[in-house]
Design a protein around this motif. Sequence first.
Motif, PDB file in Angstrom:
ATOM      1  N   SER A  19      21.359 -32.713 -22.228  1.00 28.33           N
ATOM      2  CA  SER A  19      20.676 -33.275 -21.064  1.00 28.33           C
ATOM      3  C   SER A  19      20.374 -34.764 -21.207  1.00 28.33           C
ATOM      4  O   SER A  19      20.650 -35.558 -20.302  1.00 28.33           O
ATOM      5  N   LYS A  22      23.500 -36.860 -20.937  1.00 26.58           N
ATOM      6  CA  LYS A  22      23.990 -36.873 -19.561  1.00 26.58           C
ATOM      7  C   LYS A  22      23.190 -37.869 -18.721  1.00 26.58           C
ATOM      8  O   LYS A  22      23.756 -38.684 -17.985  1.00 26.58           O
ATOM      9  N   HIS A  23      21.887 -37.840 -18.848  1.00 24.05           N
ATOM     10  CA  HIS A  23      21.038 -38.726 -18.053  1.00 24.05           C
ATOM     11  C   HIS A  23      21.181 -40.182 -18.476  1.00 24.05           C
ATOM     12  O   HIS A  23      20.912 -41.097 -17.683  1.00 24.05           O
ATOM     13  N   HIS A  54      25.722 -29.213 -17.674  1.00 28.69           N
ATOM     14  CA  HIS A  54      25.432 -30.539 -17.130  1.00 28.69           C
ATOM     15  C   HIS A  54      26.695 -31.230 -16.588  1.00 28.69           C
ATOM     16  O   HIS A  54      26.706 -32.442 -16.387  1.00 28.69           O
TER      17      HIS A  54
END
Length: 294
Positions: A19, A22-23, A54
């Motif tokens: 996560s 990905k962000h 994701h």
Amino acid sequence: MANRDFAVDVAAYQPTSMSTYKHAGARQVIVKLTEGTGYFNPKASAQIKSAHTHHMYVHGYHFATFGNSASRAKAEAKFFVTCAKKLNVSKKRYLWLDWEAGDGNVIINSTYSNTKAILAFMKVCHDAGYKVGLYSGAYVLRQYVDTAKIIKKHGTCLWIASYTTMGRIDNPDFNYFPSMEGVAMWQFTDNWCGLNVDGNITLKELIADTAKSPAKKVAKPKPKAKTPSICYVPILYGNPNYKVRLLDSAGHYQKYINTNTSWKIWDEKTIRGMKCYKIGTDTQWIPAKYVKEV
């Protein structure tokens, strides 16, 4: 799809959730699957699942311990491929060979024997239906591997590690790119965005779908009007002394020719917005409006 994608490579040292990466902007993940012929990354399955959750593209890599032994290279590759299949790594993605010093992998051998072993490993992965690539530091590849042979066999497939400085780097500085032939991806930092993960930038499209698109129907061109073989330049404006000025193929005006004459036509094209006939060399084009076709 753009060639420049951020990618992270992860092993057991990184978390199972992708996560945060990905962000931060990563679109691709290279997950360590195996090492030697017995080690399997215990987090690999969870890391791959999280990456897919994701909507990130997943590749796999193997840490080599075979040095310059082609027979051990094949054994390690078979182990790697078996694990990649169990984890359902798509054959549209890459299986990378991480060949560098460490964990017993001896690189100080002849360039010939090193390259032979590396190619033996990559062949097993390629023959299993995967795309393949080779990772190492720029210095190691320049000193101990015949990368020209690797590229000749597998195309643009090198994943190069070269850092401008140690510590956090968020974006690659291409002024310091390690210029080499065949580079598909550049690892530019070991601390991308302060996340203590390797940061990579792709230099070629790694995630294109290999499925063939249906062939597009191409409309047949309309038949070109037949160019007359002979043309006649009549007397114009009732003046037998009137002459017609020719052009060259670039549209520059040239010499004059007499009216009441006939000429053989060799070609036809539009010059200065006018249909013209070629009646001699490339400097002898006459506007069609001054002639009669015979």
